[in-house]
Write an enzyme that holds these catalytic residues in place. Structure first.
Site, mmCIF file in Angstrom:
data_model
loop_
_atom_site.group_PDB
_atom_site.id
_atom_site.type_symbol
_atom_site.label_atom_id
_atom_site.label_comp_id
_atom_site.label_asym_id
_atom_site.label_seq_id
_atom_site.Cartn_x
_atom_site.Cartn_y
_atom_site.Cartn_z
ATOM 1 N N GLU A 1 15.777 -19.310 -7.827
ATOM 2 C CA GLU A 1 15.462 -17.951 -8.270
ATOM 3 C C GLU A 1 14.803 -17.995 -9.653
ATOM 4 O O GLU A 1 13.837 -17.266 -9.916
ATOM 5 C CB GLU A 1 16.750 -17.103 -8.280
ATOM 6 C CG GLU A 1 16.663 -15.752 -8.982
ATOM 7 C CD GLU A 1 15.638 -14.785 -8.388
ATOM 8 O OE1 GLU A 1 15.024 -15.090 -7.347
ATOM 9 O OE2 GLU A 1 15.433 -13.731 -9.006
ATOM 10 N N GLU B 1 6.210 -16.200 -10.752
ATOM 11 C CA GLU B 1 5.564 -14.955 -10.315
ATOM 12 C C GLU B 1 5.055 -14.100 -11.470
ATOM 13 O O GLU B 1 4.107 -13.358 -11.297
ATOM 14 C CB GLU B 1 6.468 -14.137 -9.378
ATOM 15 C CG GLU B 1 7.649 -13.488 -10.029
ATOM 16 C CD GLU B 1 8.478 -12.669 -9.034
ATOM 17 O OE1 GLU B 1 7.916 -12.019 -8.159
ATOM 18 O OE2 GLU B 1 9.715 -12.690 -9.165
ATOM 19 N N GLY C 1 -0.325 -0.930 6.043
ATOM 20 C CA GLY C 1 0.022 -1.802 7.160
ATOM 21 C C GLY C 1 -1.203 -2.543 7.678
ATOM 22 O O GLY C 1 -2.192 -2.689 6.962
ATOM 23 N N CYS D 1 0.848 -1.170 0.000
ATOM 24 C CA CYS D 1 0.000 0.000 0.000
ATOM 25 C C CYS D 1 0.898 1.239 0.000
ATOM 26 O O CYS D 1 1.918 1.269 0.681
ATOM 27 C CB CYS D 1 -0.939 0.110 1.190
ATOM 28 S SG CYS D 1 -2.115 -1.238 1.307
ATOM 29 N N HIS E 1 15.325 -38.096 -5.329
ATOM 30 C CA HIS E 1 14.682 -38.323 -4.029
ATOM 31 C C HIS E 1 13.215 -37.898 -4.048
ATOM 32 O O HIS E 1 12.619 -37.681 -3.002
ATOM 33 C CB HIS E 1 15.453 -37.581 -2.926
ATOM 34 C CG HIS E 1 16.871 -38.049 -2.819
ATOM 35 N ND1 HIS E 1 17.209 -39.274 -2.309
ATOM 36 C CD2 HIS E 1 18.029 -37.482 -3.232
ATOM 37 C CE1 HIS E 1 18.517 -39.440 -2.373
ATOM 38 N NE2 HIS E 1 19.043 -38.365 -2.939
#
Ligand code: F6R
Length: 608
Positions: free
Chosen positions: A480, A487, A99, A2, A503
């Site tokens: 990364e 994203e 917040g 925000c 594994h």
């Protein structure tokens, strides 16, 4: 998360408020809104979705007024619709908030019991109603805010506008950043310097617990106890806050292409070229030689930079490293030895969890160093030493140039640690510095592979899942790469240690899953080839991001090979960041995704 802004101005403020919000959109874009005083009366316009929707709304129904506040939202409490958009208002006041108010339920019940009715699902509306209620009891605006602030728990920055008070804004900071800007007969409030850069270069950052009373003639700042305090005024180099895409289609593309330049600039800040040695910009208040371990904490991409750095600190400086994501580190209550060292890494310098981990480390008597891109940020100010990454403002939500600059600073710091601990001699330091100096040029070579990567992206765009593999420092680079792809393209992707494949994750491999292997020809290359063979044997389609030597040696069929320049393996992560970012970028572009503002994300994560 925000962004908030406020202006006590001389002329119409709606346009400038929107302009500031455009610069704050990186903090969230679920909804936006502004409120002004029109002839002393509160008027507001809000719209769900991006700022363009608010702009359209304002074209239909403009807002007059020379004082106002604005907000761009990353939703925490309540869906991203217009009702939940800020500013939240009563007949007396409007408020914008960044917040979380943690005790909002308790306060809401208290107010509801007194007959107050709520419109939205947000925690913010509680603040509006609480202050309004205090004013109903006869308090003036400033006294009402002063009475209510101590009742709020959580981390927040607030901006208030009051009906009938056309020369008054109140701002408050408690755990989320807030700056005051000074202009000619105008005063501003903003989440960061970037927002206020079009108006002023003279700023004061509020400190924890501060609140401020703004008028056209300036600002009075009070501390948490209500005492008037003086806080330093800084001049910000506003040209550093220019935000445009240049000739690029997206900020992310521009920022990927800027890397040779910004990594070069960062290097010149940390390396004495004439002497061939690392020269940190300021002395460290501790001795690396006396440390028994280093604690690193960060979030997301910055955490992956820390994971790469773990290899560097352990191999170059023989310094054991403990690393954890900040959201876990802050609550793990790990015993940290007094006079030890915690290193935090953050682009924004405002990430709530990273800041909390830093504070925890300090409470344990640790020294603190941060690697940070925003030099005026809270993390920079609260660390004993702030090592800047000179990447410039990063606007694309997916971190690119900040990451490569973080790696650059971290490698310089690991070299400095090696020298202090006597694990490398001057010749080895020179060799490492020489390798570092080649990085900007190698990144430019890597950028020249863009056309090939665009072709590859068309294949990746067809996949539902993608695996990234790597060993050594290429393992965090695989994570990364996967983060970058998921994203912005929303394709499911995972990064694994190449040796870990058998594994479990190998069960996922078939012809529909591209496996992107990050493998420079380094000490573990042959081991990675064995893992590539395991993938090939199961029909997996391999994409190798490696060098010509490796490509000539592995002898396997690949879907594609991105041939990177030959380099010293120590610096490979910094250079290999480029193809990893380009794969994600072009895949998202091919898929028509919103590259700079991917869904559900925000750039500055000031909530935990
Ligand atoms: C991913 C990304 C995030 C950030 C993370 C930490 O591309 O940008 O994962 O790295 O939110 O942010 P900072 O570095 O500002 O602490």
């Amino acid at each position: 998360m925000c962004g908030i802004v406020g202006i006590v101005g001389n002329g119409a403020v709606a346009g400038p408020l929107v302009e500031a919000l455009r610069r704050l959109e990186y903090r969230g874009y679920d909804s936006a809104g502004i409120a002004t005083l029109e002839h002393g009366r509160l008027a507001r316009r809000r719209a769900s979705g991006k700022l363009v929707n608010l702009e359209a709304r304002l074209r239909e129904e403009p807002l007059a007024g020379a004082i106002g506040i604005g907000h761009t939202r990353w939703a925490t409490h309540g869906r991203p619709n217009e009702t939940n958009a800020h500013p939240h208002a009563t007949a007396r006041l409007a408020v914008v908030h960044n917040g979380i108010i943690e005790n909002f339920r308790e306060l809401k019940h208290e107010l509801e019991a007194k007959g107050v009715r709520f419109e939205s699902e947000t925690d913010t509306e509680v603040v509006a109603q609480l202050v309004s209620h205090a004013m109903d009891q006869g308090l003036g605006p400033v006294e009402a805010v002063a009475a209510c602030l101590p009742r709020l728990r959580g981390a927040f920055a607030l901006g208030f506008l009051f009906a009938g008070h056309d020369d008054l804004l109140v701002g408050a900071r408690h755990g989320a950043p807030l700056a005051i800007g000074y202009g000619a007969g105008e005063t501003y409030l903003g989440s960061d310097a970037l927002a206020l850069a079009p108006f002023t270069d003279a700023l004061t950052y509020l400190e924890e617990g501060d609140w401020a009373i703004l008028s056209r003639s300036g600002a009075e700042i009070r501390d948490i106890h209500g005492a008037v305090v003086q806080r330093p005024r800084q001049t910000i180099a506003t040209q550093a806050y220019r935000i445009d895409k240049g000739n690029h289609r997206h900020f992310m593309a521009k920022e990927i292409h800027e890397q040779p330049e910004v990594v070069g600039r960062t290097l010149s800040h940390y390396v004495d070229l004439a002497q061939g040695r690392v020269a940190l910009p300021e002395p460290l208040p501790f001795d690396f030689a006396k440390l028994s371990r280093l604690n690193i904490t960060a979030c997301g991409t910055a955490y992956y930079a820390g994971l790469v750095a773990r290899y560097w600190f352990e191999q170059i400086a023989r310094l054991p490293v403990e690393i954890d994501v900040a959201s876990e580190a802050r609550y793990r209550e790990a015993p940290l030895e007094r006079d030890g060292l915690t290193l935090v890494i953050s682009q924004s310098g405002e990430t709530a969890d990273t800041l909390a981990s830093l504070r925890y480390a300090k409470s344990q008597g640790q020294h603190s160093v941060c690697v940070v891109n925003v030099p005026t940020s809270t993390i920079a100010r609260e660390s004993s030493v702030a090592l800047p990454t000179l990447a410039g403002p990063e606007i694309g939500v997916a971190s690119t140039k900040a990451f490569s600059c973080q790696l650059t600073v971290l490698l310089c710091l690991a070299i400095a640690a090696g020298r202090a601990r006597g694990t490398i001699d001057a010749a080895e330091e020179r060799r490492l510095v020489d390798a570092l100096i080649t990085v900007p040029g190698l990144m430019a070579d890597a950028l020249a592979r863009e056309n090939e990567i665009e072709g590859l992206a068309r294949e990746i765009a067809k996949a539902r899942d993608v695996l990234y593999l790597g060993r050594g420092t290429s393992y965090p680079m695989a994570m990364e790469g996967a983060l970058k792809l998921k994203e912005i393209s929303y394709i499911h992707a995972e990064g694994y240690a190449a040796g870990e494949l058998k594994h479990g994750p190998i069960a996922l491999i078939d012809e529909s899953v591209p496996v992107i292997v990050i493998a420079p020809h380094d000490a573990v290359f042959e081991k990675t080839v064995s893992n590539m063979q395991e993938v090939a044997a199961r029909g997996g389609r391999i994409v190798l991001i490696g060098d010509a030597k490796g490509a000539a040696e592995h002898g396997l069929d690949t879907l594609a090979t991105v041939t990177m320049p030959d380099l010293d393996p120590t610096v490979a992560p910094i250079v290999y960041a480029v193809p990893i970012q380009l794969v994600a970028y072009h895949t998202a572009v091919v898929m028509g995704k919103d590259v700079d503002q991917p869904r559900n994300l925000a750039k500055s994560v000031t909530v935990e």
